[in-house]
Design an enzyme around this catalytic site. Structure first.
Site, short mmCIF file in Angstrom:
data_model
loop_
_atom_site.label_atom_id
_atom_site.label_comp_id
_atom_site.label_asym_id
_atom_site.label_seq_id
_atom_site.Cartn_x
_atom_site.Cartn_y
_atom_site.Cartn_z
N VAL A 1 10.14 15.83 -1.54
CA VAL A 1 10.77 16.75 -2.15
C VAL A 1 11.88 16.09 -2.82
O VAL A 1 12.31 15.90 -4.32
CB VAL A 1 11.73 17.88 -1.40
CG1 VAL A 1 11.94 18.99 -2.13
CG2 VAL A 1 10.68 18.95 -0.57
N CYS A 2 12.38 15.07 -2.30
CA CYS A 2 14.05 14.63 -2.71
C CYS A 2 12.85 13.43 -4.09
O CYS A 2 13.83 13.79 -4.80
CB CYS A 2 14.51 13.58 -1.82
SG CYS A 2 15.98 14.90 -0.56
N THR A 3 12.16 12.94 -3.70
CA THR A 3 11.47 12.05 -4.88
C THR A 3 11.44 13.13 -5.91
O THR A 3 11.17 11.70 -7.09
CB THR A 3 10.38 11.29 -3.86
OG1 THR A 3 10.35 10.73 -3.24
CG2 THR A 3 9.70 10.51 -4.91
N LEU B 1 14.44 14.27 -7.84
CA LEU B 1 14.65 12.96 -8.92
C LEU B 1 14.06 12.26 -10.15
O LEU B 1 14.69 12.08 -10.93
CB LEU B 1 15.02 11.09 -7.81
CG LEU B 1 16.59 11.79 -7.10
CD1 LEU B 1 16.11 11.08 -5.62
CD2 LEU B 1 17.72 11.58 -8.34
N THR C 1 11.76 10.98 1.31
CA THR C 1 11.04 11.73 1.47
C THR C 1 11.05 12.98 -0.19
O THR C 1 11.07 12.69 -0.89
CB THR C 1 12.95 13.35 1.67
OG1 THR C 1 13.57 14.11 0.90
CG2 THR C 1 13.37 12.86 2.99
#
Length: 215
Positions: free
Chosen positions: A52-54, A57, A50
């Protein structure tokens, strides 16, 4: 969550962090053994790949040297299997121009998400194809005694601020070492606050140069 999970733990500041065993991108771990005598930050993600998650991290990967200096270990969690995580890490590294080197937990059945109450009661569409709730963006700062010292929770739509996570670690560690509290927006090197339980006289004996704002 699966009905067989039983009663959900109540996690408060100062609570012992629930222990668990899990598969990660760096092998199986026992969480408390993995923490050892370090601080740890456990942070969750709704799903692999996704956008935002990328970005999150990638940002944590770039800040990892700063967390290392503070004796803090990072560990992510996402609601997918290891094979997906491995492919995702390559994508993160390519997009963020970094090299992610901390483990990511595979929590496809949301067992750990349930243990840490990382699920969403607000967005009923935040579920997978089986109807199991995805995790929200939770952050748990855990000290070497395995106690939960700070939590943050964000909806799936809002990305976190990694600089703020680092800042609160500095605040917690400074408070533990010096017996002080920190004001709003505090950063290392700025003025701290001596607790009201310490007299000005005792504060000067302990800290030397003390500025009295109110007697």
């Amino acid at each position: 969550m699966p009905a067989s999970q039983g009663e959900q733990p109540r996690l408060r500041l100062g609570s012992l962090s629930p222990n668990f065993k899990a598969q990660t991108t760096q092998g199986e771990i026992d969480f408390h053994e993995w923490i050892g005598d370090k601080w740890a930050i456990l942070f969750s993600h709704p799903a692999d790949f996704t956008p935002v998650c990328t970005t999150e991290l990638g940002a944590f990967a770039k800040l990892k040297p700063e967390f290392d200096k503070r004796g803090v270990k990072l560990i992510g969690l996402s609601a997918n299997e290891i094979d997906s995580h491995d492919k995702w890490i390559s994508d993160i590294n390519d997009i963020s121009k970094t090299s992610l080197s901390f483990p990511i937990i595979a929590d496809a059945n949301r067992h750990i998400a349930w243990l840490y109450d990382m699920v969403d009661a607000q967005d009923t569409t935040n579920v997978d194809e089986k109807g199991i709730a995805f995790t929200i963006r939770s952050v748990f700062v855990i000290d070497p005694a395995k106690k939960i010292r700070l939590t943050m929770m964000y909806p799936a739509s809002a990305g976190r601020n990694t600089a703020e996570v680092l800042r609160v670690v500095d605040s917690l560690q400074t408070g533990d070492k010096k017996g002080v509290t920190t004001p709003i927006d505090w950063r290392p090197g700025e003025d701290v606050i001596v607790p009201p339980t310490v007299s000005t006289e005792d504060a000067r004996k302990k800290f030397g140069d003390v500025r009295e704002v109110r007697p």
